[in-house]
Enzyme design. Structure first.
Site, mmCIF file in Angstrom:
data_model
loop_
_atom_site.group_PDB
_atom_site.id
_atom_site.type_symbol
_atom_site.label_atom_id
_atom_site.label_comp_id
_atom_site.label_asym_id
_atom_site.label_seq_id
_atom_site.Cartn_x
_atom_site.Cartn_y
_atom_site.Cartn_z
ATOM 1 N N ASP A 30 25.608 -8.307 -16.984
ATOM 2 C CA ASP A 30 26.404 -7.557 -16.003
ATOM 3 C C ASP A 30 27.744 -8.242 -15.724
ATOM 4 O O ASP A 30 27.879 -9.457 -15.885
ATOM 5 C CB ASP A 30 25.652 -7.469 -14.668
ATOM 6 C CG ASP A 30 24.531 -6.447 -14.687
ATOM 7 O OD1 ASP A 30 24.242 -5.884 -15.752
ATOM 8 O OD2 ASP A 30 23.931 -6.237 -13.611
ATOM 9 N N HIS A 83 24.229 -12.543 -16.524
ATOM 10 C CA HIS A 83 25.624 -12.232 -16.209
ATOM 11 C C HIS A 83 26.556 -12.984 -17.148
ATOM 12 O O HIS A 83 26.340 -14.169 -17.424
ATOM 13 C CB HIS A 83 25.936 -12.609 -14.758
ATOM 14 C CG HIS A 83 25.153 -11.816 -13.758
ATOM 15 N ND1 HIS A 83 23.837 -12.103 -13.451
ATOM 16 C CD2 HIS A 83 25.490 -10.739 -13.002
ATOM 17 C CE1 HIS A 83 23.396 -11.238 -12.550
ATOM 18 N NE2 HIS A 83 24.380 -10.398 -12.258
#
Length: 247
Positions: A57, A203
């Site tokens: 993400d 991430h």
């Protein structure tokens, strides 16, 4: 109007905002892993039993994402990157490079905002805008949506549906956005919840988290992939995972 009718109207007027707020934020209960895994396996990203979906993400990030692309090349894995539209248009060459290397780009929203107030029109516009950005810059239309912070609201869910996207959250994460995260802690946390058919959340940016925390996810990658392969699990993007329907 009889007095009782007036009281009923006033009561309805008072309860209406409460009902609107409940309808807006109610789907956020799916953030809870127990609720999600039990009742909505599609939202958890539950897919093929011998496959693990690897997702990232918050990118693309010119400081961090290139390291992830190289690391994924080194282990021979492709992944799904849930991107922010504003980052895609700021760094189009990096978005294109991510797609060129065989990775899948999906929608994480235009910005990484918190959805406390109902804003269905804005939600629809921002999701559609990100879809267009990915398509125009990378040449393919995304299939998946993951809301910022994993907080799903009725407006965001409808926005994804209208854009033709399927919403997918995750079943295992490494809490790699925290200041005290390390490669070892990320591996341990992911392994605690990861099973065949699971979806991993990591991430590839620290722009919305503790400075430098992305290095913990990067350092964990080789061992995570090796551990999956030793368990007989393939690792790849959501497009190869075939998650159960979310609805």
């Amino acid at each position: 109007m009889p007095p009782t009718s007036g009281r009923n109207w006033r009561k309805a007027a008072l309860l209406l905002p409460v009902g609107v707020a409940a309808a807006h934020i109610g789907p956020a209960a799916t953030w809870l892993p127990g609720v999600r895994l039990l009742l909505f396996p599609g939202l958890s990203g539950t897919g093929r039993g011998r496959h693990v979906a690897l997702t990232f993400d918050d990118g693309p990030d010119p400081e961090a994402t290139p390291y992830f692309l190289d690391a994924l090349d080194d282990v021979g894995v492709r992944a799904t990157f849930f991107v922010l539209g504003e980052n895609v248009v700021r760094h189009p060459a990096l978005a294109r490079e991510t797609a060129r290397r065989g990775h899948e780009l999906a929608v994480h929203g235009w910005t990484h905002d918190r959805p406390w107030r109902p804003a269905p029109v804005r939600d629809a516009e921002q999701v559609a805008r990100t879809v267009r950005a990915v398509h125009d810059i990378c040449g393919h239309r995304p299939q998946w949506y993951r809301p910022p912070y994993g907080i799903l609201t009725s407006g965001r869910w409808l926005a994804a549906r209208r854009a033709g996207l399927r919403t997918v959250l995750w079943s295992a994460w490494g809490r790699d956005w925290t200041a005290d995260a390390t490669p070892a802690s990320v591996r341990t946390l992911v392994a605690a919840d990861l099973r065949g058919g699971g979806t991993v959340l990591l991430h590839d940016s620290d722009r919305l988290a503790a400075p430098g925390c992305w290095r913990s996810a990067l350092g964990a990658l080789p061992a995570l992939v090796e551990g999956c392969r030793e368990a007989g699990l393939a690792v790849g993007p959501l497009r190869d995972h075939r998650p159960f329907p979310a609805e």
